[in-house]
Design a protein around this motif. Structure first.
Motif, PDB file in Angstrom:
ATOM      1  N   LEU A   1       1.709   9.930   3.501  1.00 29.36           N
ATOM      2  CA  LEU A   1       2.637   9.696   4.608  1.00 29.36           C
ATOM      3  C   LEU A   1       3.427  10.924   5.030  1.00 29.36           C
ATOM      4  O   LEU A   1       3.871  11.013   6.165  1.00 29.36           O
TER       5      LEU A   1
ATOM      6  N   VAL B   1       8.717   7.541   0.426  1.00 25.24           N
ATOM      7  CA  VAL B   1       8.726   6.089   0.611  1.00 25.24           C
ATOM      8  C   VAL B   1       9.894   5.546  -0.204  1.00 25.24           C
ATOM      9  O   VAL B   1      10.047   5.892  -1.370  1.00 25.24           O
TER      10      VAL B   1
ATOM     11  N   ALA C   1      -1.151   4.532  -0.711  1.00 25.73           N
ATOM     12  CA  ALA C   1      -1.107   5.305   0.529  1.00 25.73           C
ATOM     13  C   ALA C   1       0.158   6.150   0.673  1.00 25.73           C
ATOM     14  O   ALA C   1       0.290   6.915   1.626  1.00 25.73           O
ATOM     15  N   ALA C   2       1.080   6.046  -0.257  1.00 24.30           N
ATOM     16  CA  ALA C   2       2.380   6.717  -0.134  1.00 24.30           C
ATOM     17  C   ALA C   2       2.264   8.232  -0.037  1.00 24.30           C
ATOM     18  O   ALA C   2       2.967   8.866   0.753  1.00 24.30           O
TER      19      ALA C   2
ATOM     20  N   MET D   1       5.448   2.911   9.274  1.00 27.67           N
ATOM     21  CA  MET D   1       5.813   1.539   8.942  1.00 27.67           C
ATOM     22  C   MET D   1       6.019   0.781  10.246  1.00 27.67           C
ATOM     23  O   MET D   1       6.997   0.992  10.951  1.00 27.67           O
TER      24      MET D   1
ATOM     25  N   ASN E   1       9.718   6.815   8.293  1.00 30.54           N
ATOM     26  CA  ASN E   1       8.349   7.079   8.702  1.00 30.54           C
ATOM     27  C   ASN E   1       7.901   6.059   9.745  1.00 30.54           C
ATOM     28  O   ASN E   1       7.903   4.859   9.486  1.00 30.54           O
TER      29      ASN E   1
ATOM     30  N   SER F   1       0.826  -1.215   0.000  1.00 35.52           N
ATOM     31  CA  SER F   1       0.000   0.000   0.000  1.00 35.52           C
ATOM     32  C   SER F   1       0.859   1.263   0.000  1.00 35.52           C
ATOM     33  O   SER F   1       0.460   2.279  -0.554  1.00 35.52           O
ATOM     34  N   CYS F   2       2.032   1.206   0.568  1.00 36.39           N
ATOM     35  CA  CYS F   2       2.948   2.354   0.553  1.00 36.39           C
ATOM     36  C   CYS F   2       4.069   2.174  -0.463  1.00 36.39           C
ATOM     37  O   CYS F   2       4.370   3.072  -1.244  1.00 36.39           O
ATOM     38  N   HIS F   3       4.714   1.003  -0.452  1.00 34.52           N
ATOM     39  CA  HIS F   3       5.865   0.764  -1.323  1.00 34.52           C
ATOM     40  C   HIS F   3       5.463   0.446  -2.754  1.00 34.52           C
ATOM     41  O   HIS F   3       6.297   0.532  -3.652  1.00 34.52           O
TER      42      HIS F   3
END
Length: 142
Positions: free
Chosen positions: A63, A67, A59-60, A99, A96, A47-49
């Motif tokens: 944040l 990322v 979702a990056a 994570m 961050n 979702s982030c990476h």
């Protein structure tokens, strides 16, 4: 007698939910430990990476910190560093804190090793994506 289109669609939905398939279903020959590691990647990391590890997950942007782009050929990260960040979380490398730490993998070295191999495998070949800017984290700064 032909099946009404509505019943055909309904039947397709019932079959789809009765036998769930995911993008992680390459067949019965996959190692269960490798599958578990990939499921962790999809559930907790992508979702982030991003699925490709390029730091562009859905979702990056929310944040507030960059990322890491594991796909960048110029981001040489050691397997030991990747393992430490997975186990200790984002705050362990001044990253961050969103994570989370995966402390539970301390007792699942087999799964942790496969997850590290997966992250390491995301690195692409070729020229740097952005040679002008350094990586958002420095592996020596841990």
């Amino acid at each position: 007698m032909p099946t009404p289109p509505t019943l055909g669609l309904l039947g397709l939905l019932v079959v789809s939910f009765a036998s769930p398939m995911t993008c992680l279903d390459p067949g019965d020959a996959e190692d269960p430990v490798e599958r578990e590691a990939r499921e962790i990647w999809v559930r907790d990391c992508a979702s982030c990476h991003g699925m490709a590890g390029d730091g562009r997950g859905v979702a990056a942007a929310e944040l507030g910190l960059p990322v890491p782009d594991f796909a960048n050929p110029c981001r040489a990260l050691s397997p030991e560093w990747i393992e430490r960040v997975i186990v200790s979380g984002g705050a362990s490398y001044k990253g961050n804190p969103a994570m989370r730490a995966h402390h539970e993998l301390t007792h699942r070295k087999d799964v942790l090793e496969k997850l590290v191999v997966h992250v390491h495998s995301l690195r692409q070949e070729g020229a740097c994506k952005d040679a002008a800017s350094p990586p958002p984290i420095d592996p020596d700064d841990i």
